[in-house]
Design an enzyme around this catalytic site. Structure first.
Site, PDB file in Angstrom:
ATOM      1  N   GLU A  23      39.822  43.133  43.711  1.00 25.20           N
ATOM      2  CA  GLU A  23      39.120  42.895  42.448  1.00 25.20           C
ATOM      3  C   GLU A  23      37.630  42.740  42.705  1.00 25.20           C
ATOM      4  O   GLU A  23      37.244  41.925  43.549  1.00 25.20           O
ATOM      5  CB  GLU A  23      39.679  41.649  41.754  1.00 25.20           C
ATOM      6  N   ARG A  78      49.236  36.171  40.978  1.00 27.50           N
ATOM      7  CA  ARG A  78      48.313  36.674  41.982  1.00 27.50           C
ATOM      8  C   ARG A  78      48.910  37.940  42.583  1.00 27.50           C
ATOM      9  O   ARG A  78      50.120  38.023  42.817  1.00 27.50           O
ATOM     10  CB  ARG A  78      48.056  35.636  43.093  1.00 27.50           C
ATOM     11  N   HIS A 123      42.293  41.229  34.886  1.00 33.40           N
ATOM     12  CA  HIS A 123      42.345  39.794  35.157  1.00 33.40           C
ATOM     13  C   HIS A 123      41.713  39.004  34.004  1.00 33.40           C
ATOM     14  O   HIS A 123      40.807  38.184  34.212  1.00 33.40           O
ATOM     15  CB  HIS A 123      41.644  39.465  36.480  1.00 33.40           C
TER      16      HIS A 123
END
Length: 322
Positions: free
Chosen positions: A261, A232, A280
């Site tokens: 994001e 993360r 991601h």
């Protein structure tokens, strides 16, 4: 059971999802924009958007919140526990998640090792045999976080012939099978990274790990070392990372997670020559797109049969929170 998927992006997966949820009612809604359908739902399958106590107040029939994936930091678990709502995630191992994330970590390691950005520039200039890359073979690699992703990554890196350093909050007997060359506790992470050419972050985001990777961490890394983050973004202090890259405290980094994001296309970090970024994609693959909904569907079936769900974060605290 009435199963609500939290955003309409899930509709793109209808051909995968709906056969798995036969016998249950399915709807899709952008709950961040319209909470009205929460009143209808028995089960919420949540993506990346938050699920707050206020949203929960619109869901009187809710029995379970299922995270599509591992990270539940966007869910108000305490509020769900107080209302008797189970909060579940999907184990990363054997669902395609940990396996995919581990492969993306290796992708970033190889891109960094081979100087892929520079190699593409050289092709356009008509150059060959340059840049001179690195092998993973004989390099010291530190994996910070030996949960499912870290363990999966370690098992895949050993055949590359690396020297493997593991970092975890505490030692577990299952780590014996990894044949680590060295082990450190998380309290000693700054010592663990010394002498490592690659440092890979695979630990969970918690209040204890948020901002863990800062200036001191980067000062302890070797100047020719690379950081890879597939965990993360908020585990890393962005300003500290950018400073380390600018000032040459580290040689480069690979990121599959970002602080915002989707990212701003004008974010300068997207164009730094010694930074590799993927959007991601670690848990986005063919196996995960089957394994994750299959696990969630099984939990919906369990709830409908009066059984406890699997991989439940708050099973011991249901009804106990204030």
């Amino acid at each position: 059971m009435r199963v609500l998927f939290s955003n309409r992006n899930f509709e793109r997966l209808r051909e995968i999802i709906e056969p798995l949820f036969m016998g249950h009612e399915i709807k899709y809604a952008n709950i961040s924009e319209d909470v009205s359908l929460l009143e209808w739902a028995d089960v919420l399958v949540k993506g990346t958007e938050p699920f707050t106590a206020e949203m929960l107040s619109f869901a009187p029939n809710l029995k379970m919140v299922c995270q599509w994936g591992v990270g539940v930091e966007g869910i108000d678990i305490e509020a769900c526990s107080a209302k008797g709502v189970f909060v579940c995630n999907v184990p990363s191992s054997n669902t395609g998640n940990a396996e995919g994330v581990a492969e993306v970590a290796i992708l970033h390691m190889l891109l960094l090792a081979k100087g892929y950005n520079k190699s593409q520039e050289n092709l356009k200039k008509g150059k060959v045999f340059s840049p001179r890359g690195l092998t993973l073979w004989r390099k010291r690699v530190c994996i910070v976080g030996l949960g499912n992703v870290g363990v999966t990554l370690a098992s895949r890196l050993k055949p590359f012939g690396v020297t493997l350093v593991g970092v975890n909050r505490s030692w577990k007997d299952k780590f014996d099978a990894l044949k680590l060359d060295q082990f450190f506790t998380l309290d000693d992470v700054n010592a663990a990274v010394k002498g490592c050419r690659f440092v890979v972050l695979t630990l969970a985001l918690t209040p204890q790990t948020e901002g863990l990777i800062g200036h001191e961490f980067f000062k302890n890394m070797d100047k020719d070392a690379f950081l890879v983050n597939v965990a993360r973004a908020n585990i890393v202090q962005r300003e500290a990372l950018e400073s380390a890259l600018r000032e040459g405290h580290i040689a480069g980094c690979g990121l599959d997670v970002l602080w915002k994001e989707p990212p701003d296309p004008d974010d300068p970090i997207l164009n730094m020559p010694n930074v590799y970024i993927t959007p991601h994609i670690g848990g986005t693959n063919d196996e995960a797109l089957r394994g994750i909904p299959a696990f969630i569907a099984d939990n919906v079936n369990r709830i409908s049969e009066g059984k406890l769900p699997l991989s439940c974060i708050n099973v011991t605290s249901i009804g106990k929170a204030e």
